[in-house]
Design a protein around this motif. Structure first.
Motif, PDB file in Angstrom:
ATOM      1  N   ILE A   4     -13.480  35.547  11.326  1.00 57.14           N
ATOM      2  CA  ILE A   4     -13.550  34.275  10.612  1.00 57.14           C
ATOM      3  C   ILE A   4     -12.389  34.213   9.621  1.00 57.14           C
ATOM      4  N   ALA A   5     -11.931  33.001   9.360  1.00 59.80           N
ATOM      5  CA  ALA A   5     -10.854  32.789   8.386  1.00 59.80           C
ATOM      6  C   ALA A   5     -11.411  32.019   7.207  1.00 59.80           C
ATOM      7  N   ILE A   6     -10.969  32.396   6.017  1.00 61.68           N
ATOM      8  CA  ILE A   6     -11.381  31.737   4.786  1.00 61.68           C
ATOM      9  C   ILE A   6     -10.116  31.242   4.080  1.00 61.68           C
ATOM     10  N   ILE A   7     -10.050  29.931   3.844  1.00 59.50           N
ATOM     11  CA  ILE A   7      -8.915  29.352   3.134  1.00 59.50           C
ATOM     12  C   ILE A   7      -9.423  28.703   1.848  1.00 59.50           C
ATOM     13  N   SER A   8      -8.532  28.477   0.906  1.00 55.43           N
ATOM     14  CA  SER A   8      -8.960  27.900  -0.377  1.00 55.43           C
ATOM     15  C   SER A   8      -7.774  27.289  -1.111  1.00 55.43           C
ATOM     16  N   ASP A   9      -8.079  26.396  -2.034  1.00 56.41           N
ATOM     17  CA  ASP A   9      -7.104  25.899  -3.003  1.00 56.41           C
ATOM     18  C   ASP A   9      -5.834  25.364  -2.341  1.00 56.41           C
ATOM     19  N   ILE A  10      -6.006  24.317  -1.544  1.00 62.49           N
ATOM     20  CA  ILE A  10      -4.866  23.683  -0.882  1.00 62.49           C
ATOM     21  C   ILE A  10      -4.098  22.813  -1.868  1.00 62.49           C
ATOM     22  N   HIS A  11      -4.798  22.129  -2.745  1.00 63.25           N
ATOM     23  CA  HIS A  11      -4.201  21.320  -3.818  1.00 63.25           C
ATOM     24  C   HIS A  11      -3.161  20.326  -3.312  1.00 63.25           C
ATOM     25  N   HIS A 166     -10.105  29.991  -6.434  1.00 64.93           N
ATOM     26  CA  HIS A 166     -10.029  29.466  -7.803  1.00 64.93           C
ATOM     27  C   HIS A 166      -8.924  30.082  -8.659  1.00 64.93           C
ATOM     28  N   THR A 167      -8.743  31.406  -8.616  1.00 61.99           N
ATOM     29  CA  THR A 167      -7.751  32.044  -9.484  1.00 61.99           C
ATOM     30  C   THR A 167      -6.329  31.901  -8.948  1.00 61.99           C
ATOM     31  N   HIS A 168      -6.196  31.688  -7.634  1.00 65.66           N
ATOM     32  CA  HIS A 168      -4.905  31.618  -6.938  1.00 65.66           C
ATOM     33  C   HIS A 168      -4.230  32.989  -6.847  1.00 65.66           C
ATOM     34  N   TYR A 169      -5.005  34.040  -7.070  1.00 68.58           N
ATOM     35  CA  TYR A 169      -4.544  35.424  -6.866  1.00 68.58           C
ATOM     36  C   TYR A 169      -5.484  36.095  -5.869  1.00 68.58           C
ATOM     37  N   SER A 170      -4.934  36.664  -4.809  1.00 62.03           N
ATOM     38  CA  SER A 170      -5.761  37.289  -3.779  1.00 62.03           C
ATOM     39  C   SER A 170      -6.002  38.767  -4.081  1.00 62.03           C
ATOM     40  N   TYR A 171      -7.161  39.257  -3.654  1.00 64.79           N
ATOM     41  CA  TYR A 171      -7.445  40.691  -3.724  1.00 64.79           C
ATOM     42  C   TYR A 171      -8.655  41.018  -2.857  1.00 64.79           C
ATOM     43  N   ILE A 172      -8.775  42.286  -2.529  1.00 69.37           N
ATOM     44  CA  ILE A 172      -9.918  42.801  -1.769  1.00 69.37           C
ATOM     45  C   ILE A 172     -10.443  44.029  -2.497  1.00 69.37           C
ATOM     46  N   GLN A 173     -11.734  44.023  -2.820  1.00 66.04           N
ATOM     47  CA  GLN A 173     -12.369  45.164  -3.469  1.00 66.04           C
ATOM     48  C   GLN A 173     -13.653  45.513  -2.729  1.00 66.04           C
ATOM     49  N   LYS A 174     -13.964  46.814  -2.692  1.00 68.94           N
ATOM     50  CA  LYS A 174     -15.233  47.261  -2.116  1.00 68.94           C
ATOM     51  C   LYS A 174     -15.920  48.177  -3.116  1.00 68.94           C
ATOM     52  N   THR A 175     -17.155  47.825  -3.481  1.00 63.78           N
ATOM     53  CA  THR A 175     -17.936  48.613  -4.422  1.00 63.78           C
ATOM     54  C   THR A 175     -19.369  48.690  -3.920  1.00 63.78           C
ATOM     55  N   GLU A 176     -19.883  49.898  -3.777  1.00 65.34           N
ATOM     56  CA  GLU A 176     -21.266  50.094  -3.341  1.00 65.34           C
ATOM     57  C   GLU A 176     -21.567  49.314  -2.060  1.00 65.34           C
ATOM     58  N   ILE A 178     -20.422  46.634  -0.995  1.00 64.78           N
ATOM     59  CA  ILE A 178     -20.293  45.184  -1.110  1.00 64.78           C
ATOM     60  C   ILE A 178     -18.811  44.838  -1.242  1.00 64.78           C
ATOM     61  N   TRP A 179     -18.368  43.907  -0.415  1.00 65.69           N
ATOM     62  CA  TRP A 179     -16.980  43.476  -0.452  1.00 65.69           C
ATOM     63  C   TRP A 179     -16.841  42.245  -1.344  1.00 65.69           C
ATOM     64  N   VAL A 180     -15.888  42.276  -2.242  1.00 68.79           N
ATOM     65  CA  VAL A 180     -15.528  41.124  -3.066  1.00 68.79           C
ATOM     66  C   VAL A 180     -14.105  40.737  -2.674  1.00 68.79           C
ATOM     67  N   ILE A 181     -13.962  39.521  -2.144  1.00 67.30           N
ATOM     68  CA  ILE A 181     -12.667  39.096  -1.610  1.00 67.30           C
ATOM     69  C   ILE A 181     -12.253  37.784  -2.257  1.00 67.30           C
ATOM     70  N   ASN A 182     -11.080  37.767  -2.862  1.00 63.23           N
ATOM     71  CA  ASN A 182     -10.475  36.511  -3.278  1.00 63.23           C
ATOM     72  C   ASN A 182      -9.371  36.200  -2.277  1.00 63.23           C
ATOM     73  N   VAL A 183      -9.463  35.052  -1.636  1.00 64.23           N
ATOM     74  CA  VAL A 183      -8.546  34.746  -0.540  1.00 64.23           C
ATOM     75  C   VAL A 183      -7.255  34.077  -1.014  1.00 64.23           C
ATOM     76  N   GLY A 184      -7.093  33.936  -2.328  1.00 65.32           N
ATOM     77  CA  GLY A 184      -5.855  33.359  -2.849  1.00 65.32           C
ATOM     78  C   GLY A 184      -5.797  31.859  -2.648  1.00 65.32           C
ATOM     79  N   SER A 185      -4.592  31.322  -2.631  1.00 68.85           N
ATOM     80  CA  SER A 185      -4.387  29.874  -2.551  1.00 68.85           C
ATOM     81  C   SER A 185      -3.421  29.530  -1.429  1.00 68.85           C
TER      82      SER A 185
END
Length: 243
Positions: A4-11, A166-176, A178-185
């Protein structure tokens, strides 16, 4: 295997969105979700909305979309300079004027979050899509931030992956687990290269393989279009200020 693809913040940046969709087509990925903020800061707000509708891409209601849909007041943000605040007022009022009533109504119909279930051979994996955070459409969740409370809530809800923008900065984190992914802008990345940025998640049985993808587009052409529009030059200058 499922992707699956996730996009965000096209503005309002139609050229960037078109390049991302072309990239997804070349990868044969048709399951696409958008985390919101389709409008503001580039001249193609209506065109972006119309394309998302034509492609039947499920979208969330971003904070900018919400402001345009419901004609909410523009509130200055503490982390913005006086200059950016003044330009932001002009740009958002431009969207309020030019986004069609039909498109405003469509924006107003969008959900604040979406939960997906991806079945695998052994378990179902749950993906939560939000624009900004679990509890707010305006909260900034950066990579360095403490996420203990959020992770506990995700665990309680049996969520395996949360995707946000929302932040316009992408990152991928994994903790316990659980994946936390910001897909950027896609349209207004604050990262040094300003490239259109989005996320892909590959599900291979129970294995979760997230990645951040960056796509080139004609930034100069977008900046020129902003300079020729009623949108403040500030937003063209930003796109051209490659770090």
């Amino acid at each position: 295997m499922k992707k699956i693809a996730i996009i965000s913040d096209i503005h309002g940046n139609l050229p960037a969105l078109q390049k991302v969709l072309e990239d997804l087509e070349s990868r044969n990925i048709s399951d696409i979700y958008c985390l919101g903020d389709l409008v503001d800061f580039a001249p193609w707000g209506n065109e972006v909305i119309n394309l998302m509708k034509a492609k039947n891409i499920p979208c969330l209601l971003g904070n900018h979309d919400e402001r345009i849909a419901y004609d909410l007041p523009i509130i200055p943000l503490s982390h913005h300079s006086e200059k950016e605040t003044a330009n932001r007022f002009v740009a958002i009022n431009h969207s309020k004027k030019y986004i069609t009533d039909e498109n405003k109504q469509w924006l107003g119909s969008l959900p604040l979050n979406l939960e997906l279930t991806v079945p695998t051979s052994k378990v179902n994996l749950n993906v939560l899509l939000v624009h900004a955070s679990l509890n707010s459409n305006d909260e900034y969740v950066f990579e360095k931030d403490n996420k203990e409370q959020m992770l506990q809530e995700l665990k309680n809800r049996q969520i395996n992956i949360v995707c946000m923008g929302h932040t316009h900065y992408s990152y991928i984190q994994k903790t316990e687990d659980i994946w936390v992914i910001n897909v950027g802008s896609v349209g207004r990345s604050k990262e040094a290269d300003r490239k259109a940025t989005y996320g892909i998640i590959t599900f291979r049985d129970e294995e979760i393989l997230p990645e951040i993808v960056k796509v080139d587009y004609n930034i100069n052409a977008v900046a020129d279009a902003i300079y020729k529009s009623e949108i403040p030059d500030f937003y063209a200058d930003f796109l051209l200020s490659l770090d």
